[in-house]
Design a protein around this motif. Structure first.
Motif, mmCIF file in Angstrom:
data_model
loop_
_atom_site.group_PDB
_atom_site.id
_atom_site.type_symbol
_atom_site.label_atom_id
_atom_site.label_comp_id
_atom_site.label_asym_id
_atom_site.label_seq_id
_atom_site.Cartn_x
_atom_site.Cartn_y
_atom_site.Cartn_z
ATOM 1 N N ASN A 119 -5.444 -5.794 -9.395
ATOM 2 C CA ASN A 119 -4.463 -5.733 -8.294
ATOM 3 C C ASN A 119 -4.160 -7.131 -7.769
ATOM 4 O O ASN A 119 -3.001 -7.472 -7.528
ATOM 5 C CB ASN A 119 -5.001 -4.884 -7.145
ATOM 6 C CG ASN A 119 -4.797 -3.403 -7.385
ATOM 7 O OD1 ASN A 119 -4.081 -3.039 -8.306
ATOM 8 N ND2 ASN A 119 -5.414 -2.568 -6.573
ATOM 9 N N TYR A 165 -0.479 -8.586 -7.768
ATOM 10 C CA TYR A 165 0.323 -8.751 -6.556
ATOM 11 C C TYR A 165 0.309 -10.193 -6.017
ATOM 12 O O TYR A 165 0.561 -10.411 -4.846
ATOM 13 C CB TYR A 165 -0.134 -7.753 -5.477
ATOM 14 C CG TYR A 165 0.083 -6.324 -5.927
ATOM 15 C CD1 TYR A 165 1.381 -5.787 -5.923
ATOM 16 C CD2 TYR A 165 -0.964 -5.551 -6.385
ATOM 17 C CE1 TYR A 165 1.588 -4.490 -6.375
ATOM 18 C CE2 TYR A 165 -0.757 -4.250 -6.817
ATOM 19 C CZ TYR A 165 0.505 -3.729 -6.817
ATOM 20 O OH TYR A 165 0.731 -2.474 -7.260
ATOM 21 N N ASP A 186 -6.908 -12.824 -2.511
ATOM 22 C CA ASP A 186 -5.776 -13.426 -3.231
ATOM 23 C C ASP A 186 -4.824 -14.044 -2.232
ATOM 24 O O ASP A 186 -4.916 -13.779 -1.016
ATOM 25 C CB ASP A 186 -5.073 -12.371 -4.100
ATOM 26 C CG ASP A 186 -4.477 -11.273 -3.286
ATOM 27 O OD1 ASP A 186 -3.582 -11.543 -2.476
ATOM 28 O OD2 ASP A 186 -4.918 -10.082 -3.443
ATOM 29 N N TYR A 208 -0.667 6.467 -3.506
ATOM 30 C CA TYR A 208 0.047 5.721 -2.452
ATOM 31 C C TYR A 208 0.303 4.292 -2.936
ATOM 32 O O TYR A 208 -0.624 3.582 -3.337
ATOM 33 C CB TYR A 208 -0.758 5.706 -1.149
ATOM 34 C CG TYR A 208 0.079 5.172 0.010
ATOM 35 C CD1 TYR A 208 0.941 6.019 0.706
ATOM 36 C CD2 TYR A 208 0.059 3.827 0.340
ATOM 37 C CE1 TYR A 208 1.739 5.526 1.729
ATOM 38 C CE2 TYR A 208 0.853 3.333 1.364
ATOM 39 C CZ TYR A 208 1.696 4.191 2.062
ATOM 40 O OH TYR A 208 2.489 3.705 3.062
ATOM 41 N N VAL A 216 2.666 0.726 -1.941
ATOM 42 C CA VAL A 216 3.531 0.104 -0.934
ATOM 43 C C VAL A 216 4.933 -0.029 -1.526
ATOM 44 O O VAL A 216 5.925 0.315 -0.905
ATOM 45 C CB VAL A 216 2.961 -1.275 -0.511
ATOM 46 C CG1 VAL A 216 3.897 -1.955 0.488
ATOM 47 C CG2 VAL A 216 1.572 -1.109 0.090
ATOM 48 N N SER A 222 4.991 -1.332 -8.520
ATOM 49 C CA SER A 222 3.732 -0.829 -9.075
ATOM 50 C C SER A 222 3.954 -0.284 -10.478
ATOM 51 O O SER A 222 3.193 -0.562 -11.401
ATOM 52 C CB SER A 222 3.178 0.254 -8.145
ATOM 53 O OG SER A 222 2.204 1.001 -8.815
ATOM 54 N N GLY A 243 1.001 0.168 -12.875
ATOM 55 C CA GLY A 243 0.016 0.787 -11.963
ATOM 56 C C GLY A 243 0.193 2.297 -11.879
ATOM 57 O O GLY A 243 1.286 2.823 -12.063
ATOM 58 N N THR A 244 -0.921 2.964 -11.630
ATOM 59 C CA THR A 244 -0.863 4.433 -11.517
ATOM 60 C C THR A 244 -0.898 4.884 -10.053
ATOM 61 O O THR A 244 -0.681 6.056 -9.744
ATOM 62 C CB THR A 244 -2.070 5.078 -12.228
ATOM 63 O OG1 THR A 244 -3.261 4.558 -11.625
ATOM 64 C CG2 THR A 244 -2.072 4.780 -13.710
ATOM 65 N N GLY A 245 -1.235 3.979 -9.157
ATOM 66 C CA GLY A 245 -1.356 4.354 -7.734
ATOM 67 C C GLY A 245 -2.692 5.042 -7.450
ATOM 68 O O GLY A 245 -2.932 5.561 -6.357
ATOM 69 N N LEU A 273 -7.084 2.121 -6.245
ATOM 70 C CA LEU A 273 -7.874 1.937 -5.014
ATOM 71 C C LEU A 273 -8.578 3.229 -4.578
ATOM 72 O O LEU A 273 -9.651 3.182 -3.980
ATOM 73 C CB LEU A 273 -6.986 1.416 -3.884
ATOM 74 C CG LEU A 273 -6.595 -0.070 -3.994
ATOM 75 C CD1 LEU A 273 -5.735 -0.478 -2.812
ATOM 76 C CD2 LEU A 273 -7.829 -0.958 -4.070
HETATM 77 P P1 ADP Z 1 -1.583 0.615 -8.220
HETATM 78 O O1 ADP Z 1 -1.881 1.245 -9.519
HETATM 79 O O2 ADP Z 1 -0.210 0.857 -7.757
HETATM 80 O O3 ADP Z 1 -2.032 -0.752 -8.140
HETATM 81 P P2 ADP Z 1 -3.678 1.016 -6.367
HETATM 82 O O4 ADP Z 1 -4.286 2.239 -5.848
HETATM 83 O O5 ADP Z 1 -4.565 0.088 -7.087
HETATM 84 O O6 ADP Z 1 -2.446 1.453 -7.231
HETATM 85 O O7 ADP Z 1 -3.027 0.237 -5.173
HETATM 86 C C1 ADP Z 1 -2.252 0.960 -4.243
HETATM 87 C C2 ADP Z 1 -1.227 0.075 -3.620
HETATM 88 O O8 ADP Z 1 -1.842 -0.929 -2.803
HETATM 89 C C3 ADP Z 1 -0.468 -0.709 -4.625
HETATM 90 O O9 ADP Z 1 0.655 0.006 -5.081
HETATM 91 C C4 ADP Z 1 -0.039 -1.918 -3.829
HETATM 92 O O10 ADP Z 1 1.148 -1.658 -3.140
HETATM 93 C C5 ADP Z 1 -1.107 -2.125 -2.836
HETATM 94 N N1 ADP Z 1 -2.048 -3.210 -3.258
HETATM 95 C C6 ADP Z 1 -3.222 -3.052 -3.884
HETATM 96 N N2 ADP Z 1 -3.858 -4.244 -4.067
HETATM 97 C C7 ADP Z 1 -3.045 -5.156 -3.521
HETATM 98 C C8 ADP Z 1 -3.110 -6.566 -3.370
HETATM 99 N N3 ADP Z 1 -4.168 -7.283 -3.816
HETATM 100 N N4 ADP Z 1 -2.097 -7.209 -2.749
HETATM 101 C C9 ADP Z 1 -1.054 -6.501 -2.274
HETATM 102 N N5 ADP Z 1 -0.925 -5.179 -2.380
HETATM 103 C C10 ADP Z 1 -1.904 -4.506 -2.986
#
Ligand code: ADP
Length: 593
Positions: free
Chosen positions: A497, A501, A525, A543, A545, A550, A555-557, A560
């Motif tokens: 991530n 990002y 970061d 979820y 942003v 993503s 990304g799969t969302g 996290l």
């Molecule tokens: P994804 O597969 O979309 O990365 P995550 O569950 O890992 O799904 O992350 C969820 C959301 O959190 C991401 O879509 C992103 O918008 C936000 N995000 C995660 N890590 C970061 C980061 N290091 N900087 C900014 N936004 C982040």
């Protein structure tokens, strides 16, 4: 016994009766005895008068001789009386005490007047001659028409009174002694009757005070004996009944306590309401769910304790219209959703209603999540599938023969298939973590070694995106208790991530250090950052942003969400601190090994 009121009452009645009887007896006997003594004295005087009259008949015929006074004196002394001879005209002829010459005329003496007419006369009066009270008896000498005179014998009443008094004293003493004996006997007899009654009374009092086992010892063959026997029998029966009742009471209390414990331990709320809508019982769960307006709710009308018109309506309906009633309602105060079922208790008149409350808030929330999840998964699967279908149709429609594009289309299909694959893998991983099927083997993992190996793996990727990937080790080795594979997934996701990002030229730093009981692992970061309103939600499934970005980044969302679940599985936590446009720091805390 002397403290018994009944004893004194009965004794007083008998004592009064005895005293009255004694008094009456004394009075009657005294008066009778006085009459007898007077009669006797009178008789004696009469007899002496008869003798005197007969002896002295010459005196009346020939007049008094010279020795008359001496004779009368002697006779008077011998008989203890005063003897007087009076002539018909009242002149005293002779007297045993006084000289006739100094004595006045006796014509009008009462006894002489009586004797003149009746031959015999008697009177009691003071003697004018001697000045003391005397009893006089006079006898006429001769015929009524021509009496020769009177023979009179007298005696001082003093001696009569002395006789009467001495006999009366004897009567009084006898009456007193008889009364004393009678009262003593009364005391004994009354005592004998009262004693068993007092014993029975005391025993009955003791029973009334709670000391049930009472035996009275009354050995008597009369009604009192029978009463005592019956009392003992009654006491024994009462005692055994009360023991039975005690036993039953204890069993009842135990059952009650058990029932209360069961009802109290129930997750469901339970409220018992009587026919008058008053609360009889409510368990803890009901209390917590309904938040009664008053602590002292037992016996209060339900509308007073629970200010919810829907609940009151259900109770009323169950009491009056339908025996079973069920509704679902939201309680505004606790914001919980409650399923309420009301069941009327059988009986006429209706004894009441049982209300059972199920808190379905969590159920509804999970249902909601499930629905959302299903729709999210469908949506996530649909997007790559639609692309694959579109590219396939294009290829089948002739593009397969287009050497300029066919490879590109196939590459896109592969890319979408890859997305589908990673999506399904993430879903499976999440499902496994959540179901608890993946039993993690917690072991000591060196954070330094793990971070080094992960950083090495992502170094190429970071470099290709022109990012600096730095590690900042702890001053000494830090070991945590975790599943090595799971911990790697956490770190991979966070580093991925951070790389994804953070724009080119940025930095990704991995830092770890030990605290008191926990180890902290930070991935920082200098990327796009996350706005405050999204920070609490990025750990939810699917979820993102920025959806488009993503997806573009593959990304799969779910990343996290998986990280959060894994950290929890290891007894740790995760949190984020971020500033939009400046970067983010994800901190994972894990227990030290
Ligand atoms: P994804 O597969 O979309 O990365 P995550 O569950 O890992 O799904 O992350 C969820 C959301 O959190 C991401 O879509 C992103 O918008 C936000 N995000 C995660 N890590 C970061 C980061 N290091 N900087 C900014 N936004 C982040």
């Amino acid at each position: 016994m002397l403290s018994s009121r009944l004893f004194w009452k009965v004794f007083a009645v008998y004592a009064v009766l005895t005293l009255v009887a004694a008094t009456v007896l004394v009075a009657v006997l005294s008066s009778r005895q006085r009459d007898i003594v007077i009669q006797r004295v009178e008789q004696r005087l009469h007899d002496s008068a008869v003798l005197l009259r007969d002896d002295m008949s010459d005196v009346f015929q020939h007049g008094p001789g010279a020795d008359l006074q001496a004779t009368l004196k002697r006779l008077g002394e011998q008989t203890g009386t005063r003897m007087t001879l009076v002539a018909d005209d009242g002149t005293v002829l002779g007297d045993s005490i006084e000289a006739p010459a100094v004595m006045e005329n006796h014509r009008n003496r009462e006894e002489l007047l009586q004797a003149r007419t009746n031959e015999f006369g008697v009177s009691q009066r003071p003697s004018p001659t001697l000045g003391i009270p005397m009893m006089y008896v006079a006898l006429r000498v001769g015929q009524r028409e021509s009496p020769a005179g009177f023979a009179r014998v007298a005696m001082p009443l003093e001696s009569v009174h002395a006789q009467v008094t001495s006999v009366r004293r004897l009567i009084l003493v006898t009456a007193f002694l008889v009364s004393l004996v009678a009262l003593t006997l009364t005391c004994i007899v009354v005592g004998r009757i009262i004693q068993p009654l007092a014993t029975l009374t005391q025993a009955a009092k003791a029973i009334a005070d709670g000391d049930i086992q009472q035996e009275v010892d009354v050995r008597s063959r009369d009604e009192l004996g029978t009463l005592a026997e019956s009392f003992n029998l009654m006491s024994r029966q009462l005692s055994s009944r009360i023991n039975e009742l005690d036993q039953k009471g204890r069993e009842f209390a135990e059952n009650n306590a058990r029932l209360e414990a069961v009802l109290g331990g129930m997750i469901e709320g339970l409220v018992a309401v009587d026919g008058g809508e008053r609360i009889l019982f409510a368990n803890r769960a009901a209390h917590a769910l309904l938040e009664f307006a008053t602590r002292d709710f037992a016996g209060r009308p339900i509308w007073e304790a629970v200010r919810n018109p829907k609940i009151q309506g259900v109770v009323r309906k169950a009491l009056e219209i339908r025996p079973h009633e069920r509704i679902e309602l939201e309680l505004p105060r606790t914001q919980s959703i409650v399923q309420l079922s009301a069941t009327r208790l059988p009986g006429d008149p209706c004894p009441g209603v049982i209300l059972v409350l199920y808190d379905v808030t969590e159920l509804r929330r999970l249902e909601n999540i499930r629905q959302q999840f299903v729709s999210n998964v469908s949506h996530e699967l649909k997007t790559p599938l639609t692309s694959i279908k579109a590219y396939t149709e294009t290829l089948l429609g002739g593009a397969i023969d287009d050497p300029d594009h066919n490879r590109e289309f196939l590459r896109r299909i592969e890319e979408q298939a890859e997305r589908l694959h990673s999506l399904i893998l993430d879903l499976l991983r999440l499902a496994r973590i959540e179901s608890g099927e993946d039993a993690f083997v917690l072991a000591t993992v060196s954070l330094g070694e793990l971070v080094d190996s992960c950083a090495e793996e992502h170094a190429g990727n970071a470099e290709s995106k022109q990012l600096t990937l730095q590690t900042q080790p702890a001053p000494s080795a830090v070991n945590v208790l975790a599943d090595a594979e799971g911990l790697r997934t956490i770190l991979d996701n966070l580093i991925e991530n951070a790389i994804n990002y953070t724009p080119a030229g940025g930095q990704v730093r991995i830092r770890w250090y030990a605290e008191e009981f926990m180890a902290s692992l930070e991935v920082t970061d200098t990327g796009v950052g996350i706005a405050a309103e999204h920070q609490s939600r990025i750990f939810e499934r699917f979820y993102r942003v920025d959806q488009a970005r993503s997806r573009e980044l593959g990304g799969t969302g779910l990343g996290l969400s998986i990280v959060k679940h894994l950290a929890r599985e290891f007894g740790g936590s995760i949190e984020v601190a971020s500033q939009l446009g400046k970067g983010s720091t994800f901190t994972v805390r894990l227990p030290l090994a």
